[in-house]
Scaffold this motif. Structure first.
Motif, PDB file in Angstrom:
ATOM      1  N   SER A 112      27.586  32.463  45.617  1.00 39.49           N
ATOM      2  CA  SER A 112      27.234  33.887  45.601  1.00 39.49           C
ATOM      3  C   SER A 112      28.410  34.772  46.002  1.00 39.49           C
ATOM      4  N   LEU A 113      29.410  34.187  46.660  1.00 37.89           N
ATOM      5  CA  LEU A 113      30.610  34.957  46.983  1.00 37.89           C
ATOM      6  C   LEU A 113      31.292  35.472  45.716  1.00 37.89           C
ATOM      7  N   SER A 114      31.100  34.765  44.611  1.00 38.66           N
ATOM      8  CA  SER A 114      31.669  35.204  43.332  1.00 38.66           C
ATOM      9  C   SER A 114      31.071  36.537  42.911  1.00 38.66           C
TER      10      SER A 114
ATOM     11  N   LEU B 160      33.225  44.144  44.274  1.00 36.80           N
ATOM     12  CA  LEU B 160      34.408  44.769  44.861  1.00 36.80           C
ATOM     13  C   LEU B 160      35.498  45.009  43.814  1.00 36.80           C
ATOM     14  N   PHE B 161      35.720  44.033  42.941  1.00 32.16           N
ATOM     15  CA  PHE B 161      36.791  44.175  41.958  1.00 32.16           C
ATOM     16  C   PHE B 161      36.480  45.242  40.917  1.00 32.16           C
ATOM     17  N   ILE B 162      35.194  45.408  40.602  1.00 36.08           N
ATOM     18  CA  ILE B 162      34.864  46.407  39.588  1.00 36.08           C
ATOM     19  C   ILE B 162      35.240  47.809  40.060  1.00 36.08           C
ATOM     20  N   LEU B 163      35.216  48.017  41.375  1.00 36.59           N
ATOM     21  CA  LEU B 163      35.599  49.318  41.924  1.00 36.59           C
ATOM     22  C   LEU B 163      37.108  49.547  41.851  1.00 36.59           C
ATOM     23  N   SER B 164      37.859  48.448  41.737  1.00 35.96           N
ATOM     24  CA  SER B 164      39.320  48.580  41.710  1.00 35.96           C
ATOM     25  C   SER B 164      39.887  48.765  40.311  1.00 35.96           C
ATOM     26  N   ILE B 165      39.047  48.639  39.289  1.00 35.88           N
ATOM     27  CA  ILE B 165      39.535  48.697  37.911  1.00 35.88           C
ATOM     28  C   ILE B 165      40.255  50.005  37.584  1.00 35.88           C
ATOM     29  N   PRO B 166      39.719  51.180  37.970  1.00 35.26           N
ATOM     30  CA  PRO B 166      40.448  52.425  37.654  1.00 35.26           C
ATOM     31  C   PRO B 166      41.881  52.422  38.168  1.00 35.26           C
ATOM     32  N   PHE B 167      42.104  51.904  39.389  1.00 33.51           N
ATOM     33  CA  PHE B 167      43.459  51.855  39.938  1.00 33.51           C
ATOM     34  C   PHE B 167      44.356  50.958  39.091  1.00 33.51           C
ATOM     35  N   PHE B 168      43.877  49.766  38.768  1.00 31.33           N
ATOM     36  CA  PHE B 168      44.701  48.821  38.008  1.00 31.33           C
ATOM     37  C   PHE B 168      44.994  49.340  36.605  1.00 31.33           C
ATOM     38  N   LEU B 169      44.021  49.997  35.990  1.00 33.49           N
ATOM     39  CA  LEU B 169      44.259  50.548  34.659  1.00 33.49           C
ATOM     40  C   LEU B 169      45.320  51.640  34.690  1.00 33.49           C
TER      41      LEU B 169
ATOM     42  N   VAL C 129      45.866  44.496  32.392  1.00 31.06           N
ATOM     43  CA  VAL C 129      44.627  44.222  33.119  1.00 31.06           C
ATOM     44  C   VAL C 129      43.857  43.091  32.435  1.00 31.06           C
ATOM     45  N   MET C 130      43.800  43.089  31.115  1.00 32.09           N
ATOM     46  CA  MET C 130      43.133  41.994  30.405  1.00 32.09           C
ATOM     47  C   MET C 130      43.880  40.675  30.620  1.00 32.09           C
ATOM     48  N   LEU C 131      45.202  40.738  30.662  1.00 36.76           N
ATOM     49  CA  LEU C 131      45.991  39.538  30.924  1.00 36.76           C
ATOM     50  C   LEU C 131      45.765  39.028  32.345  1.00 36.76           C
ATOM     51  N   MET C 132      45.622  39.936  33.293  1.00 37.14           N
ATOM     52  CA  MET C 132      45.297  39.539  34.671  1.00 37.14           C
ATOM     53  C   MET C 132      43.977  38.765  34.715  1.00 37.14           C
ATOM     54  N   SER C 133      43.013  39.199  33.920  1.00 35.68           N
ATOM     55  CA  SER C 133      41.734  38.507  33.860  1.00 35.68           C
ATOM     56  C   SER C 133      41.913  37.061  33.408  1.00 35.68           C
ATOM     57  N   MET C 134      42.705  36.858  32.377  1.00 32.79           N
ATOM     58  CA  MET C 134      42.918  35.516  31.850  1.00 32.79           C
ATOM     59  C   MET C 134      43.631  34.625  32.862  1.00 32.79           C
ATOM     60  N   LEU C 135      44.635  35.183  33.548  1.00 28.38           N
ATOM     61  CA  LEU C 135      45.334  34.407  34.575  1.00 28.38           C
ATOM     62  C   LEU C 135      44.426  34.132  35.766  1.00 28.38           C
ATOM     63  N   ALA C 136      43.502  35.063  36.042  1.00 28.30           N
ATOM     64  CA  ALA C 136      42.533  34.834  37.118  1.00 28.30           C
ATOM     65  C   ALA C 136      41.606  33.679  36.766  1.00 28.30           C
TER      66      ALA C 136
ATOM     67  N   MET D 123      36.260  31.696  44.585  1.00 32.76           N
ATOM     68  CA  MET D 123      35.173  32.674  44.547  1.00 32.76           C
ATOM     69  C   MET D 123      35.735  34.099  44.534  1.00 32.76           C
ATOM     70  N   ILE D 124      36.806  34.326  45.266  1.00 35.22           N
ATOM     71  CA  ILE D 124      37.387  35.664  45.364  1.00 35.22           C
ATOM     72  C   ILE D 124      37.975  36.120  44.027  1.00 35.22           C
ATOM     73  N   VAL D 125      38.700  35.228  43.337  1.00 34.06           N
ATOM     74  CA  VAL D 125      39.351  35.631  42.084  1.00 34.06           C
ATOM     75  C   VAL D 125      38.353  35.784  40.943  1.00 34.06           C
ATOM     76  N   TYR D 126      37.125  35.288  41.132  1.00 36.66           N
ATOM     77  CA  TYR D 126      36.129  35.382  40.065  1.00 36.66           C
ATOM     78  C   TYR D 126      35.873  36.829  39.664  1.00 36.66           C
ATOM     79  N   GLY D 127      35.828  37.730  40.650  1.00 30.82           N
ATOM     80  CA  GLY D 127      35.574  39.132  40.343  1.00 30.82           C
ATOM     81  C   GLY D 127      36.598  39.691  39.373  1.00 30.82           C
ATOM     82  N   MET D 128      37.874  39.391  39.602  1.00 30.34           N
ATOM     83  CA  MET D 128      38.931  39.838  38.690  1.00 30.34           C
ATOM     84  C   MET D 128      38.789  39.152  37.333  1.00 30.34           C
ATOM     85  N   ALA D 129      38.519  37.853  37.349  1.00 28.39           N
ATOM     86  CA  ALA D 129      38.413  37.100  36.101  1.00 28.39           C
ATOM     87  C   ALA D 129      37.303  37.643  35.211  1.00 28.39           C
TER      88      ALA D 129
END
Length: 416
Positions: free
Chosen positions: A260-262, A268-277, A285-292, A316-322
Motif C-alpha cells: 500500500s506504500l505504492s 505524493l508524486f502526482i502533486l509534483s508533476i507540475p514542477f517536473f513538467l 518526465v515520460m522518460l523518468m517514468s520508464m526509468l522508475a 514502493m517509493i518509486v512506484y508513484g513516479m513510475a
C-alpha cells in the motif's frame, strides 16, 4: 444543495469506488497462486481481463449514460452486477469458471471509474463549483479508499482467502445503494454532434499514426502499459514466497500493508508533476517514468524482508513516479498535440493502448515469464530473475523511447 454537502457525498462515492477495487486488486494474485494453485499464466490472464474490458466497455457505457440512462442509476446497476459476479468467482475455484466470471466482473466494474467522474463533473457544474480547484481534493479520497480496503483485508488476514472478494462485493452493493441517493445526472438532451462508438473508443483517432511522434508515442504507450499491472499482479505472491525464511517479518505477515506504500507514493508524486513538467518538459518526465519502472522491478529483484528490506521500501517509493509520470504527462501530451476536434478520440486511443492492449499483453507476457521460473515439483518461483527480466524490458523501452521520440515541445503536431 449546499456545496459542502455535495462535496462530502462525492467524496464518499469516490472513496467507495476505489475501495471496491482495493479490496482485491493487490492481494488477488497471492490468493490465486498460493491458495488456489493457479499458474502464473492463469493469474496473468485473470488480471488481463481488465484490459479486455477496457477496450470497449467504458465507451459503450459512456454512450448509454450520454443518451439513455441517468449516470447515477447506471453506476448502481454496474456495481450490483459486478458484485454478483464477484460472489460467483468466490464460489468457483476452477480457473475455467473463474476466468469468464472475472471478465464479467471487469466488464461492469471498469466503466464505473469513468461514470464516477461523469457524475462528479455534472453535479459540480450544475452547482457552480470550480471543478479544477475542487475535484482533486475529492478524487484523492478514492486513493485513500483503495488503501483503506487493502489495509482491512491485510490486517484481518483475508489476503489468502475468498473473503477479499466478499468484502469487495459488499462495498459494491453499498456504493450501488448510495449512488441511488445522489442527485440525478440525466442524459444530455441537447442536440449535439453525434458520436459513434468508434469515436468514443478512439478508433477514429487512428489517423494520428500518420504523424511520426504520435505513432511512436502510442506504440510506447502500449509497451509501457504492459508493465503497469505487473507488480500489482505478482507483488503479493513474491512477498509470500519469503514465508519459510522470514515468517516473522511485517512484509510477510502483512504484504498488502507494505504494498500500500505504492499507492501512498502515488498520491505524493502526482502533486509534483507540475514542477517536473515546468522544469524538465514532457519527454523527460515520460522518460523518468520508464526509468522508475526499471528501479521498481530491479529493487524487487534485490530486495527481501531481511537485510534487503530497504530495497523493498525504495521500490514502493518509486512506484508513484513510475505509474503517474507517464499516465498524466502522456495524457497532457495528447491534449496539447491533437486538434481539439479529435481530443476526445485521441484520449480514448491513449487509454485503449495503455489499459487495454498493453494490459492484455502484460497479463499474458508476465504470467508466461513467471511460469518459466517456477519449479515444477515445489511450485516455488525464483523471483529475482523474473524481476530482472521485467527491469531489462523497461530499460530497453526507455532507451528506445529516448532515441525514437523526437519531441522537443516547441513544434506542434500537424493537424490531420
Amino acid at each position: 444543495m449546499q456545496k459542502a454537502n455535495l462535496k462530502l457525498r462525492l467524496t464518499v462515492m469516490n472513496f467507495l469506488q476505489f475501495a471496491v477495487w482495493g479490496s482485491y486488486l493487490i492481494s488477488l494474485g497471492g490468493y490465486m497462486m498460493g491458495t488456489l494453485g493457479y499458474s502464473g499464466l492463469q493469474v496473468g490472464a485473470i488480471y488481463g481481463t481488465m484490459g479486455v474490458a477496457s477496450l470497449f466497455m467504458p465507451g459503450v457505457i459512456g454512450i448509454i449514460a450520454d443518451k439513455y440512462v441517468n449516470a447515477e442509476r447506471l453506476l448502481a446497476i454496474c456495481h450490483l452486477l459486478s458484485a454478483a459476479f464477484l460472489i460467483g468467482v468466490s464460489q468457483n475455484a476452477d480457473y475455467a469458471l473463474a476466468y469468464p466470471l472475472f471478465l464479467l466482473v471487469n466488464i461492469f466494474y471498469m466503466p464505473t471509474i469513468a461514470l464516477t467522474n461523469t457524475i462528479s463533473y455534472s453535479l459540480m457544474s450544475r452547482n457552480n463549483m470550480d471543478i479544477a480547484a475542487t475535484f482533486p481534493s475529492i478524487r484523492v479520497w478514492g486513493t485513500v479508499g483503495f488503501i483503506a480496503a487493502m489495509w482491512l483485508v491485510g490486517l484481518c488476514g483475508w489476503a489468502q482467502s475468498a473473503m477479499q472478494l466478499y468484502v469487495s462485493a459488499g462495498l459494491g452493493v453499498a456504493l450501488a445503494v448510495f449512488a441511488l441517493t445522489l442527485p440525478p445526472s440525466p442524459p444530455n438532451k441537447q442536440v449535439g454532434p453525434e458520436r459513434s462508438l468508434a469515436s468514443v473508443l478512439g478508433l477514429d483517432a487512428l489517423v494520428l499514426f500518420k504523424n511520426y511522434n504520435m505513432s511512436v508515442f502510442f506504440i510506447f504507450s502500449m509497451l509501457l502499459g504492459a508493465a503497469l499491472q505487473v507488480t500489482n499482479t505478482f507483488g503479493t505472491p513474491f512477498l509470500d514466497s519469503f514465508k519459510p525464511d522470514y515468517a516473522d517479518s511485517i512484509a510477510v505477515k502483512y504484504p498488502t500493508i507494505l504494498l500500500s506504500l505504492s499507492q501512498i507514493s502515488e498520491t505524493l508524486f502526482i502533486l509534483s508533476i507540475p514542477f517536473f513538467l515546468r522544469r524538465f518538459g514532457i519527454k523527460s518526465v515520460m522518460l523518468m517514468s520508464m526509468l522508475a519502472w526499471v528501479l521498481r522491478f530491479g529493487l524487487f529483484g534485490i530486495g527481501n524482508p531481511g537485510d534487503g528490506f530497504v530495497f523493498l521500501i525504495l521500490s514502493m517509493i518509486v512506484y508513484g513516479m513510475a505509474f503517474d509520470f507517464f499516465n498524466v504527462s502522456g495524457s497532457m501530451f495528447v491534449d496539447k498535440e491533437v486538434d481539439p476536434s479529435m481530443r476526445g478520440s485521441a484520449q480514448g486511443l491513449f487509454m485503449m493502448m495503455t489499459n487495454g492492449v498493453g494490459a492484455i499483453l502484460g497479463g499474458f507476457g508476465s504470467g508466461y515469464i513467471v511460469d518459466l521460473y517456477k519449479n515444477a515439483e515445489t511450485q516455488a518461483v525464483d523471483w529475482s530473475p523474473v524481476w530482472f527480466i521485467f527491469a531489462g524490458y523497461a530499460l530497453v523501452i526507455a532507451i528506445l523511447f529516448a532515441i525514437l521520440f523526437r519531441y522537443r515541445g516547441d513544434v506542434a503536431t500537424k493537424q490531420l
